[in-house]
Scaffold this motif. Structure first.
Motif, PDB file in Angstrom:
ATOM      1  N   ILE A   1      12.346  20.737  23.897  1.00  0.00           N
ATOM      2  CA  ILE A   1      13.004  20.676  22.407  1.00  0.00           C
ATOM      3  C   ILE A   1      11.863  20.090  21.638  1.00  0.00           C
ATOM      4  N   ALA A   2      10.581  19.302  22.005  1.00  0.00           N
ATOM      5  CA  ALA A   2       9.972  18.798  21.170  1.00  0.00           C
ATOM      6  C   ALA A   2       9.175  19.893  20.532  1.00  0.00           C
ATOM      7  N   GLN A   3       8.585  20.926  21.579  1.00  0.00           N
ATOM      8  CA  GLN A   3       8.039  22.077  21.075  1.00  0.00           C
ATOM      9  C   GLN A   3       8.876  22.915  20.085  1.00  0.00           C
TER      10      GLN A   3
ATOM     11  N   ILE B   1      11.967  32.762  20.345  1.00  0.00           N
ATOM     12  CA  ILE B   1      10.597  32.701  21.042  1.00  0.00           C
ATOM     13  C   ILE B   1      10.634  32.400  22.370  1.00  0.00           C
ATOM     14  N   PRO B   2      10.657  33.323  23.375  1.00  0.00           N
ATOM     15  CA  PRO B   2      10.824  32.902  24.711  1.00  0.00           C
ATOM     16  C   PRO B   2       9.739  31.939  25.309  1.00  0.00           C
ATOM     17  N   SER B   3       8.821  31.745  24.991  1.00  0.00           N
ATOM     18  CA  SER B   3       7.763  31.065  25.159  1.00  0.00           C
ATOM     19  C   SER B   3       7.705  29.359  25.067  1.00  0.00           C
TER      20      SER B   3
ATOM     21  N   GLU C   1      19.892  22.191  27.823  1.00  0.00           N
ATOM     22  CA  GLU C   1      19.376  23.443  28.252  1.00  0.00           C
ATOM     23  C   GLU C   1      20.167  24.366  27.203  1.00  0.00           C
ATOM     24  N   THR C   2      21.158  24.457  26.772  1.00  0.00           N
ATOM     25  CA  THR C   2      21.736  25.270  25.981  1.00  0.00           C
ATOM     26  C   THR C   2      21.199  25.372  24.708  1.00  0.00           C
ATOM     27  N   ILE C   3      20.934  24.088  24.019  1.00  0.00           N
ATOM     28  CA  ILE C   3      20.193  24.135  22.713  1.00  0.00           C
ATOM     29  C   ILE C   3      18.876  24.719  23.101  1.00  0.00           C
ATOM     30  N   LEU C   4      18.120  24.422  24.080  1.00  0.00           N
ATOM     31  CA  LEU C   4      16.840  25.167  24.214  1.00  0.00           C
ATOM     32  C   LEU C   4      16.868  26.741  24.535  1.00  0.00           C
ATOM     33  N   ALA C   5      17.933  26.998  25.219  1.00  0.00           N
ATOM     34  CA  ALA C   5      17.916  28.713  25.428  1.00  0.00           C
ATOM     35  C   ALA C   5      18.431  29.147  23.899  1.00  0.00           C
ATOM     36  N   ALA C   6      18.707  28.607  23.061  1.00  0.00           N
ATOM     37  CA  ALA C   6      19.054  29.050  21.690  1.00  0.00           C
ATOM     38  C   ALA C   6      17.734  29.260  20.937  1.00  0.00           C
ATOM     39  N   TYR C   7      16.757  28.332  21.304  1.00  0.00           N
ATOM     40  CA  TYR C   7      15.446  28.390  20.821  1.00  0.00           C
ATOM     41  C   TYR C   7      14.694  29.558  21.399  1.00  0.00           C
ATOM     42  N   GLN C   8      14.871  29.691  22.668  1.00  0.00           N
ATOM     43  CA  GLN C   8      14.325  30.759  23.619  1.00  0.00           C
ATOM     44  C   GLN C   8      14.667  31.940  23.202  1.00  0.00           C
ATOM     45  N   ALA C   9      15.895  32.092  22.639  1.00  0.00           N
ATOM     46  CA  ALA C   9      16.245  33.445  22.501  1.00  0.00           C
ATOM     47  C   ALA C   9      15.618  34.254  21.323  1.00  0.00           C
TER      48      ALA C   9
END
Length: 202
Positions: A164-166, A158-160, A148-156
């Motif tokens: 992780i695959a995306q 591009i929030p959409s 979830e932390t890694i995903l949040a770093a990407y979403q910071a």
């Protein structure tokens, strides 16, 4: 040329050049920097594949892969900040890049052949980055940093993005390709001048 050299096909010059290029790659790997507006800060940009690509063109694909291995072993022992995970990823991607580029170039040693080889290597590395990160590298990262932390770093950035695959498809694949192409561009600028020195005027 000694009987042993003829038998193994390995020369002192190849070993020496591999050592020098590996050292250069290690130093370049130390000069890494984040691109926080383009990709999460735990993924950093460096030029350390450049000496390996030069080695793959001048000496052959196996030597390019060997340079990638030595570089990452040195970095893991002396300067790793990722418990070896970053080095594992760097080696796998770099080995695909230099291996493919070196193999393609070996069959067509022309300027056009070098361009095709370079683009092929960068493209192969970018495509390979998706399964290698998703199935190997990131599962290891999850032991130290929650998914979830890694995903949040990407979403910071591009929030959409929703998975992780995306994230890997949207961020890592194009980033890896562009990184490879930058190394390719520099290689084209310096290889012609370095090639006689590496090959000993052969």
């Amino acid at each position: 040329m000694s009987a042993e050299t003829r038998k193994t096909g390995i020369t002192a010059r190849q070993i020496a050049v591999t050592g020098v290029l590996s050292a250069a790659a290690f130093v370049l790997q130390l000069i890494e920097f984040p691109l926080p507006f383009l990709i999460p800060p735990f993924i950093k940009f460096d030029f350390s594949d450049l000496p390996a690509v030069i080695g793959a063109f001048a000496l052959g694909p196996v030597w390019g892969i060997l340079i990638e291995l030595i570089k990452n072993v040195l970095h893991a022992v002396m300067a790793s900040g990722s418990f070896g995970i970053g080095e594992l990823s760097n080696f796998m991607l770099g080995a695909v890049f230099t291996g493919v580029a070196g193999l393609v170039y070996r069959k067509n040693r022309t300027k056009k052949g070098a361009l095709i080889a370079s683009v092929s290597g960068a493209l192969a590395m970018a495509v390979f980055s998706l399964p290698s990160n998703y199935f190997v590298v990131y599962p290891v990262y999850y032991k130290f940093m929650p998914e979830e932390t890694i995903l949040a770093a990407y979403q910071a950035i591009i929030p959409s993005v929703k998975s992780i695959a995306q994230c890997l498809l949207v961020f890592n694949v194009p980033f890896t390709f562009v990184k490879g192409m930058i190394d390719v561009g520099i290689t084209f600028l310096v290889y012609k001048r370095l090639s006689p020195v590496i090959k000993g005027g052969e």
